[in-house]
Scaffold this motif. Structure first.
Motif, short mmCIF file in Angstrom:
data_model
loop_
_atom_site.label_atom_id
_atom_site.label_comp_id
_atom_site.label_asym_id
_atom_site.label_seq_id
_atom_site.Cartn_x
_atom_site.Cartn_y
_atom_site.Cartn_z
N ASN A 124 0.86 -1.18 0.00
CA ASN A 124 0.00 0.00 0.00
C ASN A 124 0.89 1.23 0.00
O ASN A 124 1.90 1.27 0.73
CB ASN A 124 -0.87 0.01 1.25
CG ASN A 124 -1.96 -1.03 1.22
OD1 ASN A 124 -3.05 -0.80 0.71
ND2 ASN A 124 -1.67 -2.22 1.76
N ALA A 125 0.55 2.22 -0.79
CA ALA A 125 1.36 3.43 -0.88
C ALA A 125 0.46 4.56 -1.36
O ALA A 125 -0.77 4.42 -1.44
CB ALA A 125 2.54 3.23 -1.82
N SER A 180 5.04 3.39 4.53
CA SER A 180 5.14 2.15 5.31
C SER A 180 6.27 1.28 4.76
O SER A 180 6.15 0.07 4.64
CB SER A 180 3.81 1.39 5.28
OG SER A 180 3.41 1.12 3.95
N ASN A 181 7.37 1.93 4.43
CA ASN A 181 8.50 1.26 3.78
C ASN A 181 9.20 0.26 4.70
O ASN A 181 9.98 -0.57 4.24
CB ASN A 181 9.49 2.33 3.31
CG ASN A 181 10.59 1.78 2.45
OD1 ASN A 181 10.34 1.04 1.49
ND2 ASN A 181 11.83 2.11 2.78
N ASP A 182 8.92 0.33 5.98
CA ASP A 182 9.59 -0.52 6.97
C ASP A 182 8.74 -1.68 7.46
O ASP A 182 9.06 -2.32 8.47
CB ASP A 182 10.02 0.32 8.17
CG ASP A 182 8.83 1.03 8.83
OD1 ASP A 182 7.80 1.20 8.17
OD2 ASP A 182 8.95 1.40 10.02
N ILE A 235 12.08 -3.98 9.11
CA ILE A 235 11.80 -2.84 9.99
C ILE A 235 12.98 -1.89 10.16
O ILE A 235 12.83 -0.80 10.71
CB ILE A 235 11.32 -3.32 11.38
CG1 ILE A 235 12.40 -4.15 12.08
CG2 ILE A 235 10.03 -4.12 11.25
CD1 ILE A 235 12.03 -4.51 13.51
N THR A 236 14.15 -2.28 9.65
CA THR A 236 15.32 -1.39 9.72
C THR A 236 15.36 -0.40 8.56
O THR A 236 16.21 0.50 8.55
CB THR A 236 16.62 -2.21 9.74
OG1 THR A 236 16.64 -3.09 8.60
CG2 THR A 236 16.72 -3.02 11.01
N LYS A 237 14.48 -0.56 7.58
CA LYS A 237 14.45 0.38 6.46
C LYS A 237 13.86 1.72 6.90
O LYS A 237 13.13 1.79 7.90
CB LYS A 237 13.61 -0.19 5.31
CG LYS A 237 14.27 -1.30 4.53
CD LYS A 237 13.39 -1.69 3.34
CE LYS A 237 14.08 -2.71 2.45
NZ LYS A 237 13.23 -3.06 1.29
N PRO A 238 14.15 2.80 6.15
CA PRO A 238 13.51 4.08 6.45
C PRO A 238 11.99 3.96 6.40
O PRO A 238 11.45 3.21 5.58
CB PRO A 238 14.04 5.00 5.35
CG PRO A 238 15.30 4.37 4.89
CD PRO A 238 15.10 2.89 5.03
#
Length: 290
Positions: free
Chosen positions: A124-125, A136-138, A142-145
């Motif tokens: 979703n974006a 919601s890139n992480d 979960i370590t992503k920006p």
């Protein structure tokens, strides 16, 4: 499934229209260059601020995904940030959101979308003109920006146009196994995909996804192609799940042949099933019972 909502034709249509990726044209590219690209860093900062605000609000709730958040919560995050964004756009006070409001006032597209991200994830974006905006890139790593903004062409974000694409992504994204629905043929015209989760739970899939509505628009051609010509057509649902469904629905114990499956699709088209709201709702209710 990804959302806790009651399935109805109105819900499916609304979801599909909201999530549809709009092909960009010269106007959208021009508006993006004029209003958004000069302020893309400010826009990024604003989207990150809204995402952090949503995080704070989420942790105050009793949401069932609270213990794993943000992992697997791209829908919840995107919808939540959308609500916050719409509120602030009514009277924006930051440079990035002023630019976004001007972009929209001049005819720019700003909407939530759902699709195939890099042939690896369901995602979703947002689509802002010619920009892919992911808040919601992480939610997988979960370590992503938390926020990523890219030109749509570079993002490699595609609409999901058939069930083979959906099934391939489902296995990768949810670490499960896909099987063709050959034992509930009346449901198969709308729900051709069985999915067995990593925990062994049987689900009738694509209940909430845009492809369900697209399949109805094409008079069930997408489901028929998946069952008869698709890459997953020869898979056989394990006996334990057939027994489970037989006890619940009295289904056939043997998978139907292609010719038998075709007859169900012929009947659905001849009876104009896709235009019959009452019969479609009955199928939607049955799908939720699995």
């Amino acid at each position: 499934m990804t959302q806790n909502a009651v399935l109805s034709l109105d819900f499916i249509k609304g979801q599909a229209e909201e999530e549809q990726i709009i092909p960009t044209n010269f106007k959208q590219v021009k508006l993006t260059k004029k209003f958004l690209l000069p302020r893309v860093k400010d826009l990024h900062d604003d989207m990150l601020r809204l995402r952090r605000q949503y995080d704070q609000e989420f942790y105050l709730t009793d949401h069932p995904k609270k213990d794993v958040y943000p992992k697997g919560c791209c829908y919840e995050i995107t919808k939540g940030v959308k609500t916050l964004l719409e509120r602030e756009l009514q009277s924006p006070k930051t440079v990035g959101l002023v630019a976004l409001r001007e972009f929209c006032l001049h005819g720019g597209i700003a909407k939530r979308v759902w699709g195939n991200l890099r042939h690896q994830y369901f995602q979703n974006a947002f689509q802002f003109g010619d920009l892919y905006v992911d808040v919601s890139n992480d939610t997988v790593t979960i370590t992503k920006p938390k926020v990523e903004i890219l030109p749509l062409g570079k993002a490699r974000f595609f609409p999901i146009t058939d069930y083979d694409i959906y099934a391939n992504l489902a296995e990768k994204y949810w670490n499960g196994k896909v099987y063709p629905n050959r034992i509930l043929p009346e449901l198969a015209v709308m729900f051709p995909v069985f999915f067995v989760s990593a925990e062994g739970e049987l689900q009738l899939h694509a209940n909430y996804q845009t492809i369900l509505y697209r399949n109805m628009q094409f008079d069930f051609a997408l489901a028929e192609k998946f069952l008869i010509k698709g890459a997953f057509q020869d898979r056989i649902l394990p006996d334990r799940y057939v027994d489970q469904l037989t006890k619940k629905f009295g289904v056939l114990e043997a998978a139907l042949s292609n010719n038998d499956i075709k007859r169900y699709f012929e009947v659905a088209r001849q009876s104009e099933l896709r235009l019959d709201a009452v019969r479609c709702q009955l199928l939607l209710d049955q799908a939720q019972a699995i």
